[in-house]
Scaffold this active site. Structure first.
Site, PDB file in Angstrom:
ATOM      1  N   ALA A  35       0.740  -1.104   0.190  1.00  0.00           N
ATOM      2  CA  ALA A  35      -0.051   0.059  -0.145  1.00  0.00           C
ATOM      3  C   ALA A  35       0.945   1.196   0.311  1.00  0.00           C
ATOM      4  O   ALA A  35       0.271   2.127  -0.678  1.00  0.00           O
ATOM      5  CB  ALA A  35      -1.281  -0.060   0.975  1.00  0.00           C
ATOM      6  N   ARG A 168      -6.154  -5.024   7.051  1.00  0.00           N
ATOM      7  CA  ARG A 168      -5.750  -6.366   6.583  1.00  0.00           C
ATOM      8  C   ARG A 168      -6.592  -7.686   7.121  1.00  0.00           C
ATOM      9  O   ARG A 168      -5.281  -7.859   8.179  1.00  0.00           O
ATOM     10  CB  ARG A 168      -4.770  -6.742   5.941  1.00  0.00           C
ATOM     11  CG  ARG A 168      -4.519  -5.538   5.026  1.00  0.00           C
ATOM     12  CD  ARG A 168      -4.599  -6.163   3.535  1.00  0.00           C
ATOM     13  NE  ARG A 168      -4.438  -4.925   2.523  1.00  0.00           N
ATOM     14  CZ  ARG A 168      -4.902  -3.840   2.387  1.00  0.00           C
ATOM     15  NH1 ARG A 168      -6.797  -3.315   2.685  1.00  0.00           N
ATOM     16  NH2 ARG A 168      -4.381  -2.460   1.318  1.00  0.00           N
ATOM     17  N   GLY A 231     -18.007   6.598  -4.713  1.00  0.00           N
ATOM     18  CA  GLY A 231     -17.184   8.526  -4.519  1.00  0.00           C
ATOM     19  C   GLY A 231     -16.408   8.426  -3.095  1.00  0.00           C
ATOM     20  O   GLY A 231     -16.061   7.207  -2.780  1.00  0.00           O
ATOM     21  N   ASP A 258      -5.180   3.589  -2.841  1.00  0.00           N
ATOM     22  CA  ASP A 258      -3.709   3.814  -2.350  1.00  0.00           C
ATOM     23  C   ASP A 258      -3.733   4.620  -3.426  1.00  0.00           C
ATOM     24  O   ASP A 258      -3.008   5.707  -2.978  1.00  0.00           O
ATOM     25  CB  ASP A 258      -3.261   2.878  -2.640  1.00  0.00           C
ATOM     26  CG  ASP A 258      -2.918   1.889  -2.320  1.00  0.00           C
ATOM     27  OD1 ASP A 258      -3.712   1.945  -1.088  1.00  0.00           O
ATOM     28  OD2 ASP A 258      -2.731   0.699  -2.367  1.00  0.00           O
TER      29      ASP A 258
HETATM   30  O1  KDG Z   1      -3.678  -1.792  -1.186  1.00  0.00           O
HETATM   31  C1  KDG Z   1      -3.132  -2.465  -2.055  1.00  0.00           C
HETATM   32  C2  KDG Z   1      -2.650  -3.809  -1.420  1.00  0.00           C
HETATM   33  O2  KDG Z   1      -3.607  -4.815  -1.130  1.00  0.00           O
HETATM   34  C3  KDG Z   1      -1.485  -4.423  -1.837  1.00  0.00           C
HETATM   35  O3  KDG Z   1      -1.137  -3.800  -2.225  1.00  0.00           O
HETATM   36  C4  KDG Z   1      -0.969  -5.095  -0.802  1.00  0.00           C
HETATM   37  O4  KDG Z   1      -0.421  -3.331   0.945  1.00  0.00           O
HETATM   38  C5  KDG Z   1      -0.628  -4.248   0.616  1.00  0.00           C
HETATM   39  C6  KDG Z   1      -1.414  -5.624   1.258  1.00  0.00           C
HETATM   40  O5  KDG Z   1      -1.010  -5.814   2.793  1.00  0.00           O
HETATM   41  O6  KDG Z   1      -2.276  -5.721   1.362  1.00  0.00           O
END
Ligand code: KDG
Length: 317
Positions: A35, A168, A231, A258
């Site tokens: 990200a 995540r 949006g 991002d």
């Molecule tokens: O924001 C996109 C991300 O999901 C990807 O590039 C990977 O940073 C990442 C992650 O930890 O999931």
């Protein structure tokens, strides 16, 4: 590195993208992901002086990550090569045309071993903006300590700190995330979250207005709520402003958040008002979803108006 517009840090990943189910085999193509790296590239493409800090493996994969960042104009002089640990991998499985799944192999990776000492030189050099995400503190105790230290140090030095919650679920639970990210948000001037992430920087289950009011009361000056194809909403002490998404054909939403953040921060660095910052944010989000790759389709500065007056299927001659 003085005169830097933006410093960001975190884990740069090798993203292995499939064209179909992983269980069926087939080709995987390596891409730089992560990200914070995506945000750095989004800003560098628009001509902002941008640096990425972190740890990458001291092997071919680490070299691949650095080459990609350098090729996009991101300063990597403060990236530390780690001879002991491997590169973090992310498999991005195109399970169906409409569903992409993520599989990580990043536990114990070079990027996850990021520590305060790795960030000290980069932070010491200064930047107008420090950007971090809620992914880094989920990687390890060391990374958590480094993220907290960086956010607090930058805020104390008067640097604008931007925190993208970026939850995540495969890395940690919502309760664990909330316990760490809520105090972290107290150092931020800008907090970015999707609507289901906002209560990770405030009371669980509270409504959006309550959560936003809590953040503004704690010193956050702008709260950005990402709404995907609908949006975004921005909240400041002056109230709420909505921004519609640009109408494009979405083919890949990974990296869109991002891109949105990069667009907002680019607008901030250019001194745009809130409406202008939001416009740039949704513009970069539209570029991200309208092509494949986390960052590959992001615009250069002279392309910012490319999506404004076109018809589906247009060929520009
Ligand atoms: O924001 C996109 C991300 O999901 C990807 O590039 C990977 O940073 C990442 C992650 O930890 O999931």
């Amino acid at each position: 590195m003085s005169g830097l517009d933006l410093l960001t840090f975190g884990e740069a990943l090798v993203s292995l993208r499939s064209t179909g189910p992983l269980t069926a085999g087939g080709a995987l193509t390596p891409h730089l992901a992560g990200a914070e790296a995506n945000v750095a590239i989004g800003l560098a493409r628009l001509g902002h002086r941008t640096a990425f800090a972190g740890r990458v493996s001291d092997d071919e994969l680490g070299t691949f990550l650095l080459r990609q960042l350098r090729a996009e104009g991101v300063d990597v002089r403060h990236v530390v090569r780690d001879a002991e640990r491997p590169a973090g991998l992310m498999f991005l499985e195109r399970r169906t045309a409409d569903l992409t799944r993520v599989l990580y192999q990043r536990a114990g990776s070079a990027g996850s071993a990021l520590g305060v000492d790795d960030l000290r030189p980069a932070l010491g050099a200064g930047a107008r903006v420090l950007h971090l995400t809620g992914i880094t503190p989920a990687l390890s105790g060391r990374a958590r300590e480094a993220a907290a230290w960086a956010a607090e140090t930058a805020a104390r030095a008067g640097t604008l700190v931007c925190l993208d919650v970026n939850h995540r679920a495969k890395l940690w639970s919502r309760d664990d995330a909330r316990a760490v990210l809520t105090p972290l948000a107290g150092h931020a001037s800008v907090v970015v979250a999707s609507s289901d992430e906002l209560d990770l920087v405030g009371a669980p289950g509270a409504d959006e207005e309550t959560l936003v009011a809590g953040l503004l009361a704690r010193g956050v000056s702008t709260v950005l709520v990402k709404l995907g194809g609908d949006g975004a909403r921005a909240y400041t002490a002056d109230g709420r402003r909505d921004a519609a998404a640009l109408p494009v054909t979405a083919v890949d939403t990974v990296g869109a958040g991002d891109a949105f953040t990069a667009g907002y921060l680019s607008g901030h660095l250019d001194g745009l008002d809130l409406a202008g910052r939001l416009r740039r944010a949704v513009t970069l989000g539209a570029f991200a979803v309208a092509g494949h790759g986390d960052w590959e389709t992001l615009p250069r500065r002279d392309e910012l108006s490319l999506l404004d007056s076109r018809q589906p299927g247009d060929t520009l001659r």
